[in-house]
Motif scaffolding. Sequence first.
Motif: not given
Length: 110
Positions: A30-36, A45-56, A97-107
């Motif tokens: 889903r994060l990849t879909e938001h990004y692309f 999310t693409t319009k406002y560049k909301c790509y950063y996961l801060v809570w789940f 770092d969202i420049t790496e895909w797929p994103p690394k979700l260490t959390a």
Amino acid sequence: MKQHNYYTYILTNTSKKILYVGVTNNIERRLTEHYFGNNQKSTFTTKYKCYYLVWFERHQYIEHAIEREKEIKGWLREKKIKLIESDNPTWRFLNGDITEWPPKLTALSS
């Protein structure tokens, strides 16, 4: 019995001015879909560049995840901020770092 994973999540942009609340069964996809843009011309999310996961939050049942998403979407911004800061006081971007895909979700793996 199979364990199901559904997630209610909050994304933001680099300025942290916009908050986006969503639900998914596969947070990395889903994060990849938001990004692309998920093959759509323009999404929130693409319009406002909301790509950063801060809570789940993980749920076993999709109904619970959807209920939680609706609940959070109904909150004022201040309450959403308190929720984020209760788990993530420094607003660390959980997808790194969202420049790496797929994103690394260490959390998710900790």
